[in-house]
Motif scaffolding. Structure first.
Motif, PDB file in Angstrom:
ATOM      1  N   VAL A 223       0.845  -1.190   0.000  1.00 26.18           N
ATOM      2  CA  VAL A 223       0.000   0.000   0.000  1.00 26.18           C
ATOM      3  C   VAL A 223       0.882   1.243   0.000  1.00 26.18           C
ATOM      4  CG1 VAL A 223      -1.798   1.274   1.226  1.00 26.18           C
ATOM      5  CG2 VAL A 223      -1.820  -1.235   1.227  1.00 26.18           C
ATOM      6  N   VAL A 224       0.597   2.168  -0.913  1.00 27.29           N
ATOM      7  CA  VAL A 224       1.350   3.408  -1.057  1.00 27.29           C
ATOM      8  C   VAL A 224       0.478   4.576  -0.629  1.00 27.29           C
ATOM      9  CG1 VAL A 224       2.526   4.952  -2.663  1.00 27.29           C
ATOM     10  CG2 VAL A 224       2.697   2.491  -2.975  1.00 27.29           C
ATOM     11  N   THR A 225       0.965   5.348   0.325  1.00 24.39           N
ATOM     12  CA  THR A 225       0.301   6.588   0.725  1.00 24.39           C
ATOM     13  C   THR A 225       1.226   7.747   0.371  1.00 24.39           C
ATOM     14  OG1 THR A 225      -0.850   5.481   2.546  1.00 24.39           O
ATOM     15  CG2 THR A 225      -0.710   7.886   2.627  1.00 24.39           C
ATOM     16  N   LEU A 226       0.754   8.674  -0.433  1.00 22.06           N
ATOM     17  CA  LEU A 226       1.575   9.764  -0.931  1.00 22.06           C
ATOM     18  C   LEU A 226       1.369  11.024  -0.102  1.00 22.06           C
ATOM     19  CD1 LEU A 226       0.989   9.304  -4.775  1.00 22.06           C
ATOM     20  CD2 LEU A 226       2.784   8.313  -3.349  1.00 22.06           C
ATOM     21  N   THR A 227       2.417  11.831  -0.015  1.00 23.31           N
ATOM     22  CA  THR A 227       2.345  13.130   0.647  1.00 23.31           C
ATOM     23  C   THR A 227       1.958  14.181  -0.386  1.00 23.31           C
ATOM     24  OG1 THR A 227       4.076  12.491   2.212  1.00 23.31           O
ATOM     25  CG2 THR A 227       3.623  14.848   1.976  1.00 23.31           C
ATOM     26  N   PRO A 228       0.857  14.880  -0.188  1.00 23.41           N
ATOM     27  CA  PRO A 228       0.406  15.854  -1.201  1.00 23.41           C
ATOM     28  C   PRO A 228       1.413  16.990  -1.380  1.00 23.41           C
ATOM     29  CG  PRO A 228      -1.364  15.338   0.357  1.00 23.41           C
ATOM     30  CD  PRO A 228      -0.106  14.768   0.928  1.00 23.41           C
ATOM     31  N   GLY A 229       1.537  17.454  -2.621  1.00 28.44           N
ATOM     32  CA  GLY A 229       2.302  18.656  -2.917  1.00 28.44           C
ATOM     33  C   GLY A 229       3.795  18.492  -3.026  1.00 28.44           C
ATOM     34  N   VAL A 230       4.314  17.258  -2.989  1.00 25.45           N
ATOM     35  CA  VAL A 230       5.751  17.033  -3.117  1.00 25.45           C
ATOM     36  C   VAL A 230       5.992  15.847  -4.038  1.00 25.45           C
ATOM     37  CG1 VAL A 230       6.203  17.904  -0.786  1.00 25.45           C
ATOM     38  CG2 VAL A 230       5.913  15.451  -1.148  1.00 25.45           C
ATOM     39  N   PRO A 252      -4.092   8.866  -4.668  1.00 26.00           N
ATOM     40  CA  PRO A 252      -3.666   8.829  -6.066  1.00 26.00           C
ATOM     41  C   PRO A 252      -2.614   9.900  -6.361  1.00 26.00           C
ATOM     42  CG  PRO A 252      -5.779   9.910  -5.898  1.00 26.00           C
ATOM     43  CD  PRO A 252      -5.450   9.419  -4.517  1.00 26.00           C
ATOM     44  N   PRO A 253      -1.675   9.624  -7.256  1.00 24.20           N
ATOM     45  CA  PRO A 253      -0.727  10.656  -7.673  1.00 24.20           C
ATOM     46  C   PRO A 253      -1.421  11.723  -8.520  1.00 24.20           C
ATOM     47  CG  PRO A 253      -0.394   8.660  -8.943  1.00 24.20           C
ATOM     48  CD  PRO A 253      -1.421   8.329  -7.901  1.00 24.20           C
ATOM     49  N   ALA A 254      -0.801  12.893  -8.557  1.00 24.08           N
ATOM     50  CA  ALA A 254      -1.336  14.015  -9.337  1.00 24.08           C
ATOM     51  C   ALA A 254      -0.165  14.841  -9.841  1.00 24.08           C
ATOM     52  CB  ALA A 254      -2.276  14.859  -8.479  1.00 24.08           C
ATOM     53  N   ALA A 255      -0.453  15.884 -10.606  1.00 25.73           N
ATOM     54  CA  ALA A 255       0.611  16.706 -11.182  1.00 25.73           C
ATOM     55  C   ALA A 255       1.515  17.289 -10.110  1.00 25.73           C
ATOM     56  CB  ALA A 255       0.009  17.818 -12.040  1.00 25.73           C
ATOM     57  N   ASP A 256       0.943  17.685  -8.961  1.00 26.72           N
ATOM     58  CA  ASP A 256       1.755  18.243  -7.884  1.00 26.72           C
ATOM     59  C   ASP A 256       2.137  17.194  -6.840  1.00 26.72           C
ATOM     60  OD1 ASP A 256      -0.713  17.831  -6.748  1.00 26.72           O
ATOM     61  OD2 ASP A 256      -0.776  19.747  -5.681  1.00 26.72           O
ATOM     62  N   THR A 257       1.743  15.939  -7.078  1.00 29.12           N
ATOM     63  CA  THR A 257       2.041  14.849  -6.145  1.00 29.12           C
ATOM     64  C   THR A 257       2.475  13.623  -6.936  1.00 29.12           C
ATOM     65  OG1 THR A 257       0.313  15.731  -4.678  1.00 29.12           O
ATOM     66  CG2 THR A 257       1.132  13.539  -4.175  1.00 29.12           C
ATOM     67  N   PRO A 258       3.574  13.723  -7.700  1.00 30.82           N
ATOM     68  CA  PRO A 258       3.998  12.587  -8.518  1.00 30.82           C
ATOM     69  C   PRO A 258       4.703  11.519  -7.680  1.00 30.82           C
ATOM     70  CG  PRO A 258       5.555  14.382  -8.767  1.00 30.82           C
ATOM     71  CD  PRO A 258       4.445  14.900  -7.879  1.00 30.82           C
ATOM     72  N   LEU A 259       4.806  10.328  -8.252  1.00 32.44           N
ATOM     73  CA  LEU A 259       5.528   9.223  -7.618  1.00 32.44           C
ATOM     74  C   LEU A 259       6.697   8.817  -8.504  1.00 32.44           C
ATOM     75  CD1 LEU A 259       5.934   6.994  -5.494  1.00 32.44           C
ATOM     76  CD2 LEU A 259       4.371   5.565  -6.844  1.00 32.44           C
ATOM     77  N   LEU A 260       7.906   8.854  -7.936  1.00 33.92           N
ATOM     78  CA  LEU A 260       9.115   8.359  -8.588  1.00 33.92           C
ATOM     79  C   LEU A 260       9.501   7.046  -7.920  1.00 33.92           C
ATOM     80  CD1 LEU A 260      11.798   8.476 -10.214  1.00 33.92           C
ATOM     81  CD2 LEU A 260      12.697   9.972  -8.401  1.00 33.92           C
ATOM     82  N   VAL A 261       9.574   5.962  -8.701  1.00 33.74           N
ATOM     83  CA  VAL A 261       9.994   4.664  -8.186  1.00 33.74           C
ATOM     84  C   VAL A 261      11.372   4.355  -8.767  1.00 33.74           C
ATOM     85  CG1 VAL A 261       9.444   2.210  -7.966  1.00 33.74           C
ATOM     86  CG2 VAL A 261       7.591   3.899  -8.078  1.00 33.74           C
ATOM     87  N   ASN A 262      12.398   4.405  -7.926  1.00 37.32           N
ATOM     88  CA  ASN A 262      13.748   4.045  -8.345  1.00 37.32           C
ATOM     89  C   ASN A 262      13.946   2.553  -8.114  1.00 37.32           C
ATOM     90  OD1 ASN A 262      14.845   6.601  -9.154  1.00 37.32           O
ATOM     91  ND2 ASN A 262      14.958   7.188  -6.998  1.00 37.32           N
ATOM     92  N   GLY A 283      -5.477   4.628 -12.361  1.00 38.74           N
ATOM     93  CA  GLY A 283      -5.757   4.216 -13.732  1.00 38.74           C
ATOM     94  C   GLY A 283      -5.055   5.130 -14.706  1.00 38.74           C
ATOM     95  N   GLY A 284      -5.580   5.194 -15.906  1.00 35.87           N
ATOM     96  CA  GLY A 284      -4.944   5.984 -16.946  1.00 35.87           C
ATOM     97  C   GLY A 284      -4.823   7.455 -16.609  1.00 35.87           C
ATOM     98  N   GLU A 285      -5.778   8.001 -15.849  1.00 38.46           N
ATOM     99  CA  GLU A 285      -5.725   9.431 -15.524  1.00 38.46           C
ATOM    100  C   GLU A 285      -4.541   9.762 -14.622  1.00 38.46           C
ATOM    101  OE1 GLU A 285      -9.373  10.820 -13.923  1.00 38.46           O
ATOM    102  OE2 GLU A 285     -10.544  10.403 -15.736  1.00 38.46           O
ATOM    103  N   GLN A 286      -4.119   8.808 -13.791  1.00 42.73           N
ATOM    104  CA  GLN A 286      -2.995   9.047 -12.880  1.00 42.73           C
ATOM    105  C   GLN A 286      -1.662   8.588 -13.467  1.00 42.73           C
ATOM    106  OE1 GLN A 286      -5.901   7.329 -11.664  1.00 42.73           O
ATOM    107  NE2 GLN A 286      -6.709   9.336 -11.119  1.00 42.73           N
ATOM    108  N   ALA A 287      -1.691   7.795 -14.535  1.00 42.03           N
ATOM    109  CA  ALA A 287      -0.459   7.235 -15.108  1.00 42.03           C
ATOM    110  C   ALA A 287       0.579   8.295 -15.485  1.00 42.03           C
ATOM    111  CB  ALA A 287      -0.797   6.365 -16.314  1.00 42.03           C
ATOM    112  N   PRO A 288       0.182   9.481 -15.979  1.00 38.77           N
ATOM    113  CA  PRO A 288       1.196  10.491 -16.350  1.00 38.77           C
ATOM    114  C   PRO A 288       2.004  11.020 -15.178  1.00 38.77           C
ATOM    115  CG  PRO A 288      -0.888  10.942 -17.455  1.00 38.77           C
ATOM    116  CD  PRO A 288      -1.163   9.902 -16.417  1.00 38.77           C
ATOM    117  N   TYR A 289       1.675  10.626 -13.951  1.00 36.38           N
ATOM    118  CA  TYR A 289       2.368  11.155 -12.778  1.00 36.38           C
ATOM    119  C   TYR A 289       3.121  10.057 -12.012  1.00 36.38           C
ATOM    120  CZ  TYR A 289      -1.306  14.378 -14.117  1.00 36.38           C
ATOM    121  OH  TYR A 289      -2.137  15.182 -14.853  1.00 36.38           O
TER     122      TYR A 289
END
Length: 471
Positions: A223-230, A252-262, A283-289
């Motif tokens: 389970v992934v919980t993201l911090t908004p705005g970073v 969900p990720p967003a333009a101001d809350t992207p997820l980088l997986v190294n 889904g597809g709407e969040q994939a760009p982030y």
């Protein structure tokens, strides 16, 4: 006489004190000017808007790509479609339509599947660097004006062939490549290396909220919980990633809350066979982030049992075999590519990534301490001895912290996108985001303090001399 000597001595000290104050102030100003803010970077900028870009060869067998393709090497194909939903925005000077397919090398029709065709839709144009072994025609066998084709012989109905749905002028097809692939991939590789140094600030948890054990047990639901705005960063080994069967997003990720997986693939000798897990909550709407960065991988295989990959594959050093029967929803940046099954959906990576601050994160506190650097790119001095073999340490399951190896803790200023031979149309640009003052950026405060102390001492000496003279 004694008073005069003391007065003279103090006067002699004044230039020294003044010089010290001046040097301290100059040091403060110099360091202030040398400190540069970090910048946010869109890692796919050098792709110039192309959804898929390879440095070397590409083999497109099945089934389709909704967006555009730029191949640095040679292209072979089966029945395949490009630009199903868009021909992109890369317009070469003098062209009436955007270029949807670029081949830096040649179209290898001999290695393509006999009797097949690669269709370029949405009125997209084609650019080919080497026309050896091909014939380009925009008239049929009766001499009538028709849509352009790239053929193995001077027969409009020959195959395998590339078919356009528009009449592109024959001379504009080539031989010429409008993209500097070498420069683009030099930029991709540097960015991939820089992103791999980002400190982790994401903790994988079990569905009941406990930290996910490391090593990750096979079949885990992470389970992934993201911090908004970073920018949210997850650093994980290939083995642990392969053991995740469901990746659930609590936020969900967003333009101001992207997820980088190294993804550190050194534990599998940089050759990673991956059955992509099910993605839940996105889904597809969040994939760009979402971006999966494979900085050292040399070979990646997506198995046929893979689920749909939500996000971008960023593997500029890897030969990628996408054998999945499911889809890829994102950009694909690879050294070479085989696409045989499923679809690549037009969900290009569409935001910027910026490493979080190395200190002050509520979920990850690196043990390395940045040291000042006049270039504005802090380096790290680890507080522990051995660094271990992996380049991306795995956080402790009970206390998710990370100890980065020596190197920058954030991406260096963005690389310059390659300059095409032709003038391209508009493409995304990077946005600069200055960050809070940390590390070497705080040094001007000490310089200013030293200057103030020097000036104060000078004034005290002058006042003392005047009192002595009055006596």
């Amino acid at each position: 006489m004694t008073v005069l000597r003391n007065h003279t001595a103090r006067l002699a000290l004044l230039p020294v004190v003044g010089l010290a104050a001046f040097l301290a102030l100059a040091l403060a100003v110099a360091r202030s000017g040398a400190a540069e803010p970090r910048v946010a970077v869109n890692p796919v900028d050098p792709a110039l808007g192309f959804l898929v870009m390879t440095e070397g060869d590409a083999r497109l067998i099945g089934a389709e790509n909704e967006g555009t393709v730029a191949v640095g090497g040679n292209l072979s194909f089966g029945n395949y479609q490009i630009a199903l939903t868009t021909a992109g925005s890369f317009v070469v000077d003098g062209d009436a339509e955007p270029t949807a397919l670029v081949v830096g090398g040649r179209v290898d029709l001999a290695a393509s599947v006999p009797g097949t065709r690669l269709q370029v839709l949405n009125s997209g144009y084609v650019k080919i660097g080497d026309l050896t072994g091909t014939v380009v025609r925009d008239t049929d066998n009766n001499g009538a004006a028709v849509n352009t084709r790239v053929l193995p012989s001077d027969d409009y109905d020959a195959s395998p062939r590339i078919e356009l749905v528009t009449r592109q002028p024959v001379a504009s097809v080539g031989p010429a490549s409008p993209i500097d692939f070498a420069a683009a991939f030099a930029s991709f590789r540097q960015t991939s290396t820089d992103l791999a140094e980002c400190p982790q600030n994401v903790v994988l948890r079990t569905p009941n909220g406990d930290p996910l054990p490391r090593p990750v047990p096979p079949g885990s639901n992470a389970v992934v919980t993201l911090t908004p705005g970073v920018t949210n960063v997850l650093n994980i080994s290939a083995t642990d990633l392969a053991n995740i069967s469901v990746l659930t997003f609590a936020t969900p990720p967003a333009a101001d809350t992207p997820l980088l997986v190294n993804v550190d693939t050194t534990d599998v000798a940089d050759q990673f066979t991956w059955q992509v897990p099910n993605f839940a909550g996105v889904g597809g709407e969040q994939a760009p982030y979402i971006l999966f960065n494979f900085p050292t991988a040399t070979a990646i295989t997506l198995t046929d049992a893979s689920a749909t990959l939500e996000g971008t594959i960023y593997a500029p050093n890897a030969d990628v075999d996408a054998l999945t029967n499911s889809n890829i929803e994102g950009s694909v940046i690879t050294r070479s590519l085989v696409h045989d099954g499923g679809e690549i959906h037009d969900r290009p990576f569409s935001t910027t990534l910026d490493c979080p601050q190395p200190t002050g994160s509520p979920t990850a506190t690196p043990t390395a301490t940045p040291t000042g650097s006049p270039t504005g790119s802090p380096t790290q001095t680890p507080t522990v001895g051995p660094t271990g073999s992996p380049t991306q340490p795995t956080p402790d399951p009970t206390q998710p912290t990370q100890t980065p190896t020596a190197g920058p803790t954030q991406p260096t200023p963005e690389p310059t996108a390659p300059t095409p031979t032709y003038s391209p149309g508009p493409h995304p640009t990077r946005t600069r985001h200055p960050l809070p003052v940390t590390g070497s950026s705080s040094l001007p405060l000490f310089g200013a303090g030293a200057a103030a102390v020097g000036v104060g001492l000078a004034l005290l000496l002058i006042a003392a001399d005047r009192r002595r003279v009055r006596r």
